[in-house]
Design a protein around this motif. Structure first.
Motif, PDB file in Angstrom:
ATOM      1  N   SER A 124       0.829  -1.202   0.000  1.00 40.65           N
ATOM      2  CA  SER A 124       0.000   0.000   0.000  1.00 40.65           C
ATOM      3  C   SER A 124       0.866   1.256   0.000  1.00 40.65           C
ATOM      4  CB  SER A 124      -0.915   0.013   1.224  1.00 40.65           C
ATOM      5  OG  SER A 124      -1.542  -1.233   1.367  1.00 40.65           O
ATOM      6  N   GLN A 133      -4.849   6.682   5.056  1.00 42.77           N
ATOM      7  CA  GLN A 133      -5.459   5.704   4.136  1.00 42.77           C
ATOM      8  C   GLN A 133      -5.079   4.285   4.531  1.00 42.77           C
ATOM      9  OE1 GLN A 133      -3.954   7.471   0.489  1.00 42.77           O
ATOM     10  NE2 GLN A 133      -6.025   7.978  -0.178  1.00 42.77           N
ATOM     11  N   LYS A 137      -8.159   2.098   5.161  1.00 43.34           N
ATOM     12  CA  LYS A 137      -8.424   1.206   4.030  1.00 43.34           C
ATOM     13  C   LYS A 137      -7.672  -0.117   4.108  1.00 43.34           C
ATOM     14  CE  LYS A 137      -9.713   4.593   0.535  1.00 43.34           C
ATOM     15  NZ  LYS A 137     -10.952   3.905   0.101  1.00 43.34           N
ATOM     16  N   VAL A 138      -6.677  -0.195   4.984  1.00 38.81           N
ATOM     17  CA  VAL A 138      -5.923  -1.450   5.079  1.00 38.81           C
ATOM     18  C   VAL A 138      -6.038  -2.066   6.475  1.00 38.81           C
ATOM     19  CG1 VAL A 138      -3.690  -2.570   4.754  1.00 38.81           C
ATOM     20  CG2 VAL A 138      -4.308  -0.609   3.329  1.00 38.81           C
ATOM     21  N   PRO A 141     -10.020  -2.660   7.709  1.00 39.11           N
ATOM     22  CA  PRO A 141     -10.755  -3.709   6.968  1.00 39.11           C
ATOM     23  C   PRO A 141     -10.058  -5.067   7.020  1.00 39.11           C
ATOM     24  CG  PRO A 141     -10.437  -1.755   5.590  1.00 39.11           C
ATOM     25  CD  PRO A 141      -9.628  -1.548   6.827  1.00 39.11           C
ATOM     26  N   GLU A 142      -8.723  -5.076   6.960  1.00 34.29           N
ATOM     27  CA  GLU A 142      -8.021  -6.359   6.946  1.00 34.29           C
ATOM     28  C   GLU A 142      -8.052  -7.026   8.321  1.00 34.29           C
ATOM     29  OE1 GLU A 142      -6.171  -8.038   4.190  1.00 34.29           O
ATOM     30  OE2 GLU A 142      -7.689  -6.802   3.249  1.00 34.29           O
TER      31      GLU A 142
END
Lengths: 220, 344
Positions: A124, A133, A137-138, A141-142
């Protein structure tokens, strides 16, 4: 044993336990989630290492985690009175519960977020992701399956603490067990309430396990 | 001006007496549109080198200029922008496990706030390009290694980068899948004009797709040049060790008793034939034996045919009879096959 007196109290107690746990879990995550993420991000191998800050924050969290809940509960009474106007009742109990739970939640979030593969974070970064982010976004969610499991574990721990809090005037299932069972030496009542609490824990745990499994796309 | 200019790059990890130098005064030029290979044994510093190109690793000193911008001097924001021009794929694929193939490819576009419909459209078309049409909704755990790397390639290419860095991108894949991924990279290089930098420890990867190669050993560039030049005529010890695996000490699989020893006539000198693609793929050694009327022993061979041309090395033991050996050498010279005397 006076079941006619006790049974009608159970639905109300169940509800009180439920909202103590729900509200405490919510507030503990409001504080603990960002805190856990900050611990991960500022760690030595994090995306924004801040060594001293991370050490101090880690020490504070550990300190709060180390205080036995029963002592914290009494110790916080003046503070609870200041915030809520009283120390008695299920609503007031949310304050000490939250304060004792958020460091636990922070560690929980930290360990879930740490499970995210370092390589994915690197990929990323290589794509030009900003730290924010990467978090939104990582990392989140992960780590979602782990976070859901952690939330269930936190909630069950909080339920246990909430029973302890009834010694200081808190309500809920634990209060019936203590006030009608323990203080009256009525083992049957105590036993029944224990069973109800254990079932409650099982329900939360089961929801967590299922939610985690359903949300996880790694095993299909 | 080269697309990537690396100048006097040094990278040290740690400090004081425990410091480890991963790269020592490395300078390299990588031209736009080429497929450049960096090969070395593990621990040689090749991974650090590629990670210094997009500054996943910050160089200790020296400069890395990509498309005219010195990466080491950019602000955090400028660096993020510059990184969008440099795609990267990894040995471990590094896909987001909770996202579908399509969502993975869309990811870098989300980072730069491309509208969702447009991003979806581009992601779909890229997945088509890498041969994964119909698998848009699959999660990485449902895909094979080769497919995961295809998703990773599509993702790396989504922002339309000038450069694609491949860090041991095929090392976790079986030979057949490796072949197909290399073919895809070559194809993308041709069709999109994207410059590809390949980091590998495998000779066949470089042979297969690279036009130029740098050999890295003990934190330094040992040798650099066209793949043919470096592989067929390695000058440095480091290069020879990599390119000519049987070179170190005794030839592998060769001993007086069981190798050539069983054929009495073959007790002469060892020669190494180098095939640089100028020879068409034909039975060279059989031809030589037939036309010279004497057998030779093949001590070592690593040759392959690429697009009908022969590449690689073969080590032969010539007959003990000096006249026949001389005749064979003459035959080889006539056929314009280069060879060197091999130490016994």
């Amino acid at each position: 044993m006076d079941w006619e007196q006790i049974l009608p109290l159970v639905p109300q107690a169940l509800w009180e336990s439920f909202y103590m746990v729900a509200a405490t879990t919510f507030f503990a995550y409001v504080i603990g989630l960002p805190l856990g993420l900050i611990l991960v991000v500022t760690a030595k191998d994090g995306i924004h290492p801040m060594r001293t800050f991370n050490m101090v924050l880690g020490a504070v969290v550990n300190f709060l985690r180390s205080v036995p809940f029963i002592l914290l509960l009494f110790f916080l009474n003046p503070f609870t009175r200041l915030v809520m106007g009283t120390t008695v009742g299920s609503v007031a109990t949310i304050v000490p519960l939250t304060i004792s739970a958020f460091p636990f939640v922070a560690r929980m979030v930290e360990s879930s977020a740490k499970e995210v593969d370092r390589g994915v974070i690197e990929a990323s970064l290589s794509m030009g992701a900003s730290n924010w982010q990467i978090i939104t976004k990582v990392l989140l969610p992960e780590a979602k399956p782990g976070l859901i499991n952690g939330a269930a574990l936190s909630a069950t721990t909080i339920l246990g603490y909430s029973a302890m809090a009834s010694i200081n005037g808190g309500g809920g299932l634990g209060a019936i067990a203590i006030n009608y069972g323990h203080y009256r030496s009525d083992y049957a009542v105590e036993f029944v309430m224990i069973v109800v609490i254990v079932l409650f824990v099982q329900v939360i745990q089961e929801l967590g396990t299922r939610g985690s499994r359903l949300s996880d796309r790694r095993i299909k | 001006m080269a697309l990537i200019e690396i100048r006097n790059l040094t990278k040290t990890f740690g400090s004081g007496p425990a410091a480890v130098t991963a790269l020592d005064d490395v300078s390299l030029d990588i031209e736009a549109g080429e497929i450049f290979g960096v090969i070395g044994l593990s621990g040689a510093g090749k991974s650090t080198l590629v990670r210094c190109i997009n500054l996943l690793e910050r160089p200790s000193s020296g400069s890395v200029v990509v498309s005219g911008a010195d990466m080491t001097r950019l602000s955090a924001r400028e660096l993020r922008e510059a990184r969008r021009n440099i795609g990267m794929i990894f040995q471990g694929f590094n896909l987001l496990m909770q996202r579908t193939a399509l969502e993975n490819v869309r990811f870098p576009l989300e980072l730069s706030h491309v509208p969702k419909a447009e991003a979806d459209e581009r992601a779909r078309s890229l997945l088509r390009t890498v041969g994964l049409e119909g698998r848009e909704g699959a999660y990485p755990s449902q895909l094979s290694g080769g497919m995961k790397q295809r998703v990773a390639i599509a993702r790396a290419l989504a922002p339309n980068p000038k450069v694609l860095l491949c860090d041991e991108a095929t090392s976790a894949l079986d030979p057949k899948t490796t072949e197909s991924i290399l073919e895809l990279l070559k194809e993308l290089n041709r069709s999109l004009g994207v410059t590809v930098v390949v980091i590998t420890h495998e000779m066949r990867v470089v042979e297969r797709i690279c036009s130029r190669v740098a050999i890295i050993a003990e934190s330094r560039i040992a040798e650099e040049g066209s793949v043919e030049e470096v592989f067929l005529h390695p000058r440095t010890e480091a290069a020879k060790r990599l390119v000519l695996p049987s070179r170190s000490g005794k030839l592998e699989g060769f001993s007086e008793s069981e190798g050539a020893g069983s054929i009495d006539e073959c007790r002469g000198e060892l020669i190494r034939l180098a095939f640089d693609g100028s020879t068409t793929d034909r039975p060279v050694i059989a031809d030589m034996i037939l036309s010279c009327g004497a057998p030779v022993s093949i001590v070592y061979a690593d040759t392959r045919s690429i697009e009908g041309r022969l590449y690689g090395h073969t080590v032969l033991q010539l007959p003990g009879d000096a006249d026949t050996a001389e005749k064979m050498k003459r035959w080889l010279r006539d056929q314009q096959i280069s060879f060197t005397k091999e130490a016994q």
